[in-house]
Design an enzyme around this catalytic site. Sequence first.
Site, PDB file in Angstrom:
ATOM      1  N   GLU A 172       0.861  -1.189   0.000  1.00 23.56           N
ATOM      2  CA  GLU A 172       0.000   0.000   0.000  1.00 23.56           C
ATOM      3  C   GLU A 172       0.895   1.236   0.000  1.00 23.56           C
ATOM      4  O   GLU A 172       1.819   1.341   0.815  1.00 23.56           O
ATOM      5  CB  GLU A 172      -0.922  -0.020   1.231  1.00 23.56           C
ATOM      6  CG  GLU A 172      -1.612   1.290   1.562  1.00 23.56           C
ATOM      7  CD  GLU A 172      -2.460   1.878   0.429  1.00 23.56           C
ATOM      8  OE1 GLU A 172      -3.190   1.117  -0.225  1.00 23.56           O
ATOM      9  OE2 GLU A 172      -2.356   3.105   0.184  1.00 23.56           O
ATOM     10  N   GLN A 173       0.579   2.189  -0.890  1.00 25.59           N
ATOM     11  CA  GLN A 173       1.448   3.365  -1.020  1.00 25.59           C
ATOM     12  C   GLN A 173       1.373   4.316   0.187  1.00 25.59           C
ATOM     13  O   GLN A 173       2.343   4.980   0.512  1.00 25.59           O
ATOM     14  CB  GLN A 173       1.113   4.129  -2.297  1.00 25.59           C
ATOM     15  CG  GLN A 173      -0.277   4.738  -2.302  1.00 25.59           C
ATOM     16  CD  GLN A 173      -0.608   5.472  -3.597  1.00 25.59           C
ATOM     17  OE1 GLN A 173       0.181   5.522  -4.506  1.00 25.59           O
ATOM     18  NE2 GLN A 173      -1.800   6.035  -3.663  1.00 25.59           N
ATOM     19  N   ARG A 218     -17.177   3.487   5.489  1.00 23.58           N
ATOM     20  CA  ARG A 218     -16.114   2.834   4.709  1.00 23.58           C
ATOM     21  C   ARG A 218     -14.978   2.386   5.622  1.00 23.58           C
ATOM     22  O   ARG A 218     -14.398   1.324   5.424  1.00 23.58           O
ATOM     23  CB  ARG A 218     -15.545   3.804   3.677  1.00 23.58           C
ATOM     24  CG  ARG A 218     -16.468   4.150   2.563  1.00 23.58           C
ATOM     25  CD  ARG A 218     -15.910   5.334   1.807  1.00 23.58           C
ATOM     26  NE  ARG A 218     -14.646   5.003   1.194  1.00 23.58           N
ATOM     27  CZ  ARG A 218     -14.519   4.557  -0.039  1.00 23.58           C
ATOM     28  NH1 ARG A 218     -15.570   4.415  -0.806  1.00 23.58           N
ATOM     29  NH2 ARG A 218     -13.350   4.253  -0.536  1.00 23.58           N
ATOM     30  N   TYR A 260     -28.285   8.819   5.037  1.00 21.45           N
ATOM     31  CA  TYR A 260     -28.637   7.594   5.781  1.00 21.45           C
ATOM     32  C   TYR A 260     -27.753   7.482   7.020  1.00 21.45           C
ATOM     33  O   TYR A 260     -26.658   8.051   7.055  1.00 21.45           O
ATOM     34  CB  TYR A 260     -28.502   6.346   4.905  1.00 21.45           C
ATOM     35  CG  TYR A 260     -27.215   6.186   4.130  1.00 21.45           C
ATOM     36  CD1 TYR A 260     -26.064   5.690   4.721  1.00 21.45           C
ATOM     37  CD2 TYR A 260     -27.157   6.507   2.771  1.00 21.45           C
ATOM     38  CE1 TYR A 260     -24.892   5.520   3.997  1.00 21.45           C
ATOM     39  CE2 TYR A 260     -25.991   6.343   2.039  1.00 21.45           C
ATOM     40  CZ  TYR A 260     -24.860   5.848   2.662  1.00 21.45           C
ATOM     41  OH  TYR A 260     -23.696   5.679   1.934  1.00 21.45           O
ATOM     42  N   ASP A 270     -11.824  -1.013  -8.692  1.00 16.89           N
ATOM     43  CA  ASP A 270     -11.819   0.200  -9.521  1.00 16.89           C
ATOM     44  C   ASP A 270     -10.711   0.186 -10.571  1.00 16.89           C
ATOM     45  O   ASP A 270     -10.828   0.857 -11.599  1.00 16.89           O
ATOM     46  CB  ASP A 270     -11.654   1.443  -8.639  1.00 16.89           C
ATOM     47  CG  ASP A 270     -12.983   1.910  -8.043  1.00 16.89           C
ATOM     48  OD1 ASP A 270     -14.008   1.233  -8.257  1.00 16.89           O
ATOM     49  OD2 ASP A 270     -12.985   2.958  -7.361  1.00 16.89           O
TER      50      ASP A 270
END
Length: 394
Positions: free
Chosen positions: A38-39, A112, A221, A298
Amino acid sequence: MAKANGGSAPILVSGGGIGGLAAAYALARAGFAVRLFEQSSEFREVGAGIQLGPNIFRVLEKIGLKDAVLADAHRPPGMEMRDALSGKLVTRIPLGPEFFERFGQPYAVTHRADIHATFLKACQGSNLITLETSRRVDGFEDRGEAVTVTLENGERVEGRALIGCDGMWSTIRERIVGDGKPRVSGHIAYRAVLKRDDVPADLWRPDVVLWAGPRTHFVHYPLRRGELYNLVAVFHSDRYEEGWNAEGSTELLWQHFKGQRPEVLRMLERIETWRMWVLCDREPVKDWSKGRVTLLGDAAHPMLQYLAQGACMATEDAVVLAEKASATPNDLPAAFKAYQQERYLRTGRVQIMARVYGDFYHARGVTAELRDIALSGRTPQQSYDGVAWLYGGP
Ligand SMILES: Cc1cc2nc3c(=O)[nH]c(=O)nc-3n(C[C@H](O)[C@H](O)[C@H](O)COP(=O)(O)OP(=O)(O)OC[C@H]3O[C@@H](n4cnc5c(N)ncnc54)[C@H](O)[C@@H]3O)c2cc1C
């Protein structure tokens, strides 16, 4: 100690977002050793909510993470669409027992950071996964029998295969698909999260509520078992500069939402600082694997968020990829082809339909009236039929 599937060299994963962590965990459960780069200097997700359709729970169940994801989530009783000018209820889709009976899985909304943390914890608990931060993947070389990845500091790392989970602006995709920059949609999203106590009591709703306005929409929500409240305001803009999680101008927001219902404006007023995303996607492609290298999430099929499915699709990808890799552990190039073959039509359909839904939400004038007429007469079962292709999968 779990034994590595098909030899000890790890599968390399570039990117530790929702897709990368899900892939690492699903592969480790299938017995593969994984090394993830992971960067960023730490694993973290932006502070905003996401919706989780029943399709993600179907695959989460397969890898044993469904209950952990649900533990932090909120289960909305319904999803409503309202006209942002008249306030009229256009349609309401119940998400309770009837929905569960139809799809065999729940609908939920979560932060998230919560789902990301659940995936991270699962990966940290596996002795087959090595997680490395501050490690940016700059390039790779597929040498036929192995892949060598080059990191930002010049270090070279060898693995059995490479999975590019490096998001919308994927470096790996440039080499595999080579279709340039993502398409700027002309839509901008502003996101913010409030504490429950900061939401005016008469406006707090347990549902997912979407206010459809001319060239705008606004969704809210609850999150995290109801302790937080997620707000997303989307509008069309000719500003084409790239922005991802940058601070958004409140003035610009007001220009687009003025004249809308007080319920909308009062909620928007509660936010002092918005984070802004210039929304992008790409044309679907059918071939995103080459030899020992493939893409996921993505990086493979970036989509607009109007069907609320990008993270769901990335997680589906991860589980399907692990299943294919288990089926032919000694032939990962074949597994990658089988994986994309199973995925490209489904993910391509979501990419295309997300654009259609965006147009639908942002309709004006006669088009908006026709939309409201078409939706308002639908029974819950008819609404479910309309999304069965998506929620019934993968
Ligand atoms: C406004 C908005 C609302 C959304 N709502 C929903 C929703 O309701 N439901 C839903 O399912 N989805 C939703 N999405 C989509 C979802 O957020 C994304 O599809 C999902 O997060 C993609 O995950 P990913 O892991 O593929 O990519 P990313 O989350 O982009 O992760 C990529 C990771 O790779 C790292 N990285 C990048 N380049 C490198 C490199 N060279 N080397 C090493 N690491 C690298 C990055 O730092 C990052 O951690 C929404 C998106 C937006 C913008």
